[in-house]
Design a protein around this motif. Structure first.
Motif, PDB file in Angstrom:
ATOM      1  N   TYR A 100       0.840  -1.193   0.000  1.00 46.56           N
ATOM      2  CA  TYR A 100       0.000   0.000   0.000  1.00 46.56           C
ATOM      3  C   TYR A 100       0.878   1.246   0.000  1.00 46.56           C
ATOM      4  CZ  TYR A 100      -3.843  -3.198   0.848  1.00 46.56           C
ATOM      5  OH  TYR A 100      -4.759  -4.218   0.723  1.00 46.56           O
ATOM      6  N   ALA A 101       0.285   2.365  -0.343  1.00 51.01           N
ATOM      7  CA  ALA A 101       1.059   3.550  -0.711  1.00 51.01           C
ATOM      8  C   ALA A 101       1.908   4.123   0.414  1.00 51.01           C
ATOM      9  CB  ALA A 101       0.118   4.634  -1.238  1.00 51.01           C
ATOM     10  N   ALA A 102       1.514   3.925   1.666  1.00 52.80           N
ATOM     11  CA  ALA A 102       2.300   4.464   2.772  1.00 52.80           C
ATOM     12  C   ALA A 102       3.236   3.428   3.379  1.00 52.80           C
ATOM     13  CB  ALA A 102       1.373   5.023   3.856  1.00 52.80           C
ATOM     14  N   GLU A 103       3.266   2.226   2.815  1.00 51.67           N
ATOM     15  CA  GLU A 103       4.118   1.175   3.367  1.00 51.67           C
ATOM     16  C   GLU A 103       5.564   1.345   2.918  1.00 51.67           C
ATOM     17  OE1 GLU A 103       0.632  -2.197   3.974  1.00 51.67           O
ATOM     18  OE2 GLU A 103       2.230  -2.574   2.510  1.00 51.67           O
ATOM     19  N   ASP A 104       6.444   0.635   3.592  1.00 49.40           N
ATOM     20  CA  ASP A 104       7.886   0.818   3.404  1.00 49.40           C
ATOM     21  C   ASP A 104       8.346   0.714   1.950  1.00 49.40           C
ATOM     22  OD1 ASP A 104       8.105   1.154   6.141  1.00 49.40           O
ATOM     23  OD2 ASP A 104       8.656  -0.934   6.521  1.00 49.40           O
ATOM     24  N   PRO A 105       7.944  -0.307   1.185  1.00 48.17           N
ATOM     25  CA  PRO A 105       8.464  -0.416  -0.187  1.00 48.17           C
ATOM     26  C   PRO A 105       8.116   0.797  -1.048  1.00 48.17           C
ATOM     27  CG  PRO A 105       7.492  -2.485   0.512  1.00 48.17           C
ATOM     28  CD  PRO A 105       7.113  -1.478   1.543  1.00 48.17           C
ATOM     29  N   ALA A 106       6.882   1.285  -0.933  1.00 49.73           N
ATOM     30  CA  ALA A 106       6.483   2.451  -1.720  1.00 49.73           C
ATOM     31  C   ALA A 106       7.262   3.686  -1.289  1.00 49.73           C
ATOM     32  CB  ALA A 106       4.981   2.689  -1.578  1.00 49.73           C
ATOM     33  N   ARG A 107       7.505   3.820   0.001  1.00 50.44           N
ATOM     34  CA  ARG A 107       8.246   4.980   0.501  1.00 50.44           C
ATOM     35  C   ARG A 107       9.710   4.934   0.060  1.00 50.44           C
ATOM     36  NH1 ARG A 107       5.731   7.459   5.011  1.00 50.44           N
ATOM     37  NH2 ARG A 107       7.660   7.582   6.205  1.00 50.44           N
ATOM     38  N   VAL A 108      10.273   3.722  -0.032  1.00 53.74           N
ATOM     39  CA  VAL A 108      11.650   3.591  -0.520  1.00 53.74           C
ATOM     40  C   VAL A 108      11.742   4.069  -1.967  1.00 53.74           C
ATOM     41  CG1 VAL A 108      13.426   1.918  -1.170  1.00 53.74           C
ATOM     42  CG2 VAL A 108      12.319   1.752   1.068  1.00 53.74           C
ATOM     43  N   ILE A 109      10.773   3.680  -2.783  1.00 57.64           N
ATOM     44  CA  ILE A 109      10.781   4.102  -4.185  1.00 57.64           C
ATOM     45  C   ILE A 109      10.635   5.615  -4.284  1.00 57.64           C
ATOM     46  CG2 ILE A 109       9.503   3.974  -6.362  1.00 57.64           C
ATOM     47  CD1 ILE A 109       8.859   1.043  -5.614  1.00 57.64           C
ATOM     48  N   GLU A 110       9.732   6.184  -3.511  1.00 60.04           N
ATOM     49  CA  GLU A 110       9.559   7.638  -3.557  1.00 60.04           C
ATOM     50  C   GLU A 110      10.810   8.362  -3.071  1.00 60.04           C
ATOM     51  OE1 GLU A 110       5.208   9.105  -3.336  1.00 60.04           O
ATOM     52  OE2 GLU A 110       5.473   7.775  -1.616  1.00 60.04           O
ATOM     53  N   ALA A 111      11.478   7.791  -2.082  1.00 58.58           N
ATOM     54  CA  ALA A 111      12.722   8.397  -1.605  1.00 58.58           C
ATOM     55  C   ALA A 111      13.803   8.371  -2.676  1.00 58.58           C
ATOM     56  CB  ALA A 111      13.211   7.677  -0.348  1.00 58.58           C
ATOM     57  N   GLY A 112      13.645   7.474  -3.653  1.00 62.61           N
ATOM     58  CA  GLY A 112      14.588   7.410  -4.761  1.00 62.61           C
ATOM     59  C   GLY A 112      14.328   8.444  -5.837  1.00 62.61           C
ATOM     60  N   GLY A 113      13.362   9.331  -5.612  1.00 63.52           N
ATOM     61  CA  GLY A 113      13.106  10.414  -6.553  1.00 63.52           C
ATOM     62  C   GLY A 113      11.878  10.215  -7.421  1.00 63.52           C
ATOM     63  N   TYR A 114      10.928   9.410  -6.954  1.00 68.31           N
ATOM     64  CA  TYR A 114       9.745   9.094  -7.753  1.00 68.31           C
ATOM     65  C   TYR A 114       8.474   9.589  -7.068  1.00 68.31           C
ATOM     66  CZ  TYR A 114      12.823   6.153 -10.486  1.00 68.31           C
ATOM     67  OH  TYR A 114      13.836   5.714 -11.287  1.00 68.31           O
ATOM     68  N   THR A 115       7.504   9.952  -7.880  1.00 61.86           N
ATOM     69  CA  THR A 115       6.198  10.411  -7.412  1.00 61.86           C
ATOM     70  C   THR A 115       5.154   9.336  -7.676  1.00 61.86           C
ATOM     71  OG1 THR A 115       6.710  12.740  -7.797  1.00 61.86           O
ATOM     72  CG2 THR A 115       4.382  12.137  -7.755  1.00 61.86           C
ATOM     73  N   ASN A 116       4.358   9.032  -6.677  1.00 63.25           N
ATOM     74  CA  ASN A 116       3.237   8.107  -6.837  1.00 63.25           C
ATOM     75  C   ASN A 116       2.097   8.879  -7.502  1.00 63.25           C
ATOM     76  OD1 ASN A 116       0.930   6.466  -6.505  1.00 63.25           O
ATOM     77  ND2 ASN A 116       1.803   5.515  -4.672  1.00 63.25           N
ATOM     78  N   LEU A 117       1.871   8.625  -8.781  1.00 66.60           N
ATOM     79  CA  LEU A 117       0.964   9.458  -9.568  1.00 66.60           C
ATOM     80  C   LEU A 117      -0.480   9.363  -9.098  1.00 66.60           C
ATOM     81  CD1 LEU A 117       2.392   8.856 -13.163  1.00 66.60           C
ATOM     82  CD2 LEU A 117       2.825  10.776 -11.611  1.00 66.60           C
ATOM     83  N   ASN A 118      -0.920   8.195  -8.703  1.00 68.70           N
ATOM     84  CA  ASN A 118      -2.299   8.037  -8.258  1.00 68.70           C
ATOM     85  C   ASN A 118      -2.567   8.876  -7.016  1.00 68.70           C
ATOM     86  OD1 ASN A 118      -4.951   7.013  -7.935  1.00 68.70           O
ATOM     87  ND2 ASN A 118      -4.217   5.272  -6.749  1.00 68.70           N
ATOM     88  N   TYR A 119      -1.567   9.006  -6.159  1.00 66.47           N
ATOM     89  CA  TYR A 119      -1.736   9.803  -4.943  1.00 66.47           C
ATOM     90  C   TYR A 119      -1.511  11.290  -5.204  1.00 66.47           C
ATOM     91  CZ  TYR A 119      -2.683   6.257  -1.488  1.00 66.47           C
ATOM     92  OH  TYR A 119      -3.308   5.296  -0.741  1.00 66.47           O
TER      93      TYR A 119
END
Length: 640
Positions: free
Chosen positions: A492-511
């Motif tokens: 889910y969007a606030a879980e660790d794997p998604a946050r790691v990807i966003e920390a790598g410079g990515y935006t979650n477009l759906n959110y």
């Protein structure tokens, strides 16, 4: 008689009570009726109603009766086992139902109104419909939206906030039942038509509930529920109606742009059926069968066997729905997850994706669709399902060959990321962009790290940085900067794997651009396991985002895998319940291409892709993107 606690103070004693019959459950398995005192005080903290049970518990709704019998507690429900029953000559009056959710919102409030009539004026919404396939039961949420998965919006390590959200979900939920003890999914009961569910009344998650008649606030099977006053047959419209959410989802929303990319989990699309697998001598299979004993879907063919349809006929039903959904999705590029890796069955690795493309071209026209061929180098060990790309040949073309992550231990139990570069037809290679198809380890098995993120969270946490690192390698090798990471991340969007990807410079477009619409519903909680992440260069291309709500909120009985499971046949060829995940679609505004000038019309651009007139600019189509301003909401934010 009920008292103000969870247990009657008269338990074990024989009592005589009078009241008005409000529910007749002699049929359906409950074997009794409900009695309520119309003169009771609704504010005294003690219920004025009781369930009357036994073979002598026979009375008509509206009758005033006197009952004598022993008081007992049966799995938390206070009841009287009737010894004697007398119909009174004069009416005791009319029963006024509880109309305010606030009166029953707390455990204490529910106890105080146990077995009483309820006719709520408040808005309730279907948040779970899975058990309707079994027990005729839905979970309702107080309010006009389904319940949310807490970690879809809240940092799972913020335990206080997670606990508060979980408690709020519990407080806002209640079951809607059918006043029967029937399990519609047992062999002996499959000839009994479903309660509530019909082809015309799909009762989707998100449907608003309108109570036509009062219900009884009941407690059984360890849960509070609203029971109709007589057992439901058919669509139950004499008791309750449900709003139609399908009409608004007949087509996806406009996301603007020249073309669109999408991600779609295709629910174990396996052209190699369980039947063929056995016939080829590749192994043995057990199957799930319909009510006539016909195999419908694979149950257990081993870890490397088929996971989809059991027979060719069943596969054709599955494929029809998936093809209709992908065609109507109107995307130029589709990242596919959960499609057969045909190499496991002695076939070309691309056999399954080629089969899907052939079916799409049969529907949409020869040559409309193509697929990205497998890379020359693939991992030495792969899952029986894989990722793939299909695309519309009139919109985009591939740039270079696809590439897949190989020899990465983090993906030993998941599907390795697959990259492909695309560009608009006729564009320069310099305007290409990368798309990655992803399918991280599921939550279904693995180690639970105790953080509330499901099984195998440590595996997904390891897969996220491996993906980010491999993405940088692909960018360096191709010289292409814009990149979209799409797929089923099982996080889910606030879980660790998604946050790691966003920390790598990515935006979650759906959110960032679409409010975090749900792609999945698990145990009555909406959230997104599927995502499309964009780096800064890719984000500049985005015109809009939509999650097409056609699958996750639909009842499973509409799925190909439940064909002819019940006397009510719900399967159809529509796009609804083609899979269990909703697809995400993202609109892209690509750089304009030089076009030959038409005589007398210098400088015009006739428009390419899906109907965009490049000469008129972009009037802000799609959801939440104004190309003339900065992109709001980049990155992950805690939503409250």
């Amino acid at each position: 008689m009920q008292g103000t606690g969870a247990v009657s103070p008269l338990q074990g004693q024989t009592v005589t009570v009078e009241g008005v019959v409000t529910a007749d459950w002699r049929e359906g398995g409950f074997n009794g009726f409900v009695l309520q005192d119309p003169a009771g005080d609704p504010a005294d903290g003690a219920s004025d109603a009781v369930f009357v049970w036994g073979n002598r518990a026979r009375a008509e709704i509206g009758q005033s009766v006197r009952v004598t019998g022993a008081v007992s507690e049966y799995n938390g429900l206070t009841e009287i086992t009737v010894d004697a029953l007398e119909v009174l000559p004069a009416s005791l009056g009319e029963v006024a139902p509880v109309t305010d959710w606030a009166a029953i919102a707390t455990p204490e409030g529910k106890e105080a109104h146990e077995s009483e009539l309820v006719l709520l004026n408040d808005q309730l919404t279907v948040t779970d419909n899975y058990d309707a396939n079994y027990y005729g039961t839905f979970t309702l949420a107080y309010g006009d939206e389904p319940l949310r998965q807490p970690t879809a919006d809240i940092d799972p390590h913020d335990t206080a906030a997670i606990a508060a959200a979980t408690a709020d979900n519990t407080a806002r939920s209640i079951l809607l039942d059918d006043a029967k003890s029937t399990n519609y999914n047992t062999a002996s009961n499959r000839s009994i038509p479903f309660a509530y569910l019909t082809p015309e009344t799909p009762v989707s998650v998100g449907s608003h509930v309108d109570f036509v008649q009062p219900f009884v606030l009941d407690y059984r099977y360890d849960a509070w529920s609203l029971q109709p006053t007589t057992p439901v047959t058919g669509d139950g419209s004499a008791h309750v109606t449900f709003s139609d959410v399908r009409a608004a989802n007949a087509a996806r929303e406009d996301v603007g742009g020249d073309l669109a990319i999408a991600t779609f989990n295709v629910l174990n699309y396996f052209p190699t059926t369980a039947e063929e697998y056995v016939e080829l001598g590749l192994g043995s299979c057990t199957t799930y069968n319909d009510r006539d004993g016909n195999p419908i879907s694979a149950n257990d063919c081993g870890d490397t066997g088929p996971r989809g349809a059991a027979t060719t006929e069943s596969f054709e039903r599955q494929e029809t729905k998936i093809v209709n959904a992908i065609s109507a999705l109107d995307a130029s590029i589709v990242s596919l997850e959960e499609i057969e890796n045909s190499a496991h069955f002695g076939k070309d690795r691309d056999f399954a994706v080629a089969t899907l493309v052939a079916a799409l071209n049969e529907k949409d026209g020869a040559g409309v669709w193509a697929y990205a061929p497998s890379p020359a180098a693939v991992p030495a060990s792969e899952d029986v399902i894989r990722n793939a790309f299909i695309y519309r040949t009139a919109d985009v073309e591939r740039v270079g060959e696809s590439v897949i992550l190989t020899d990465e231990p983090a993906f030993s139990n998941a599907r390795q990321p697959l990259f492909q570069a695309f560009k608009a037809v006729g564009a320069d290679d310099a305007d290409a962009f990368l798309v990655a198809a992803n399918h991280f380890k599921s939550k279904g098995s693995g180690t639970d790290d105790g953080t509330g993120q499901g099984n195998a969270n440590p595996d997904r946490v390891a897969q996220a940085p491996a993906l980010v690192a491999f993405t940088a390698e692909v960018q360096a090798a191709t010289g292409i900067e814009p990149v979209f990471l799409a797929g089923d991340f099982n996080a889910y969007a606030a879980e660790d794997p998604a946050r790691v990807i966003e920390a790598g410079g990515y935006t979650n477009l759906n959110y960032a651009l679409n409010g975090g619409e749900a792609t999945y519903n698990y145990d009555g909680l909406n959230g997104s396991l599927d995502h499309v992440f964009a780096n800064a260069e890719a984000l500049e291309l985005v015109t809009g985002v939509d999650v097409w709500q056609i699958n996750a909120q639909e009842q499973i009985a509409f799925e190909y895998s439940r064909y002819n499971y019940n006397a009510t046949l719900l399967y159809d060829e529509s796009v609804f319940r083609a899979s269990d995940h909703n697809p995400i679609v993202v609109g892209l505004d690509l750089p304009e291409q030089e076009q030959p000038e038409e005589p007398g019309q210098p400088g015009t651009h006739p428009g390419q892709g899906h109907g965009v007139d490049k000469g008129d600019g972009h009037p802000g189509k799609g959801k939440g993107v104004d190309k003339g301003e900065d992109h709001p909401g980049k990155g992950w934010k805690k939503r409250v």
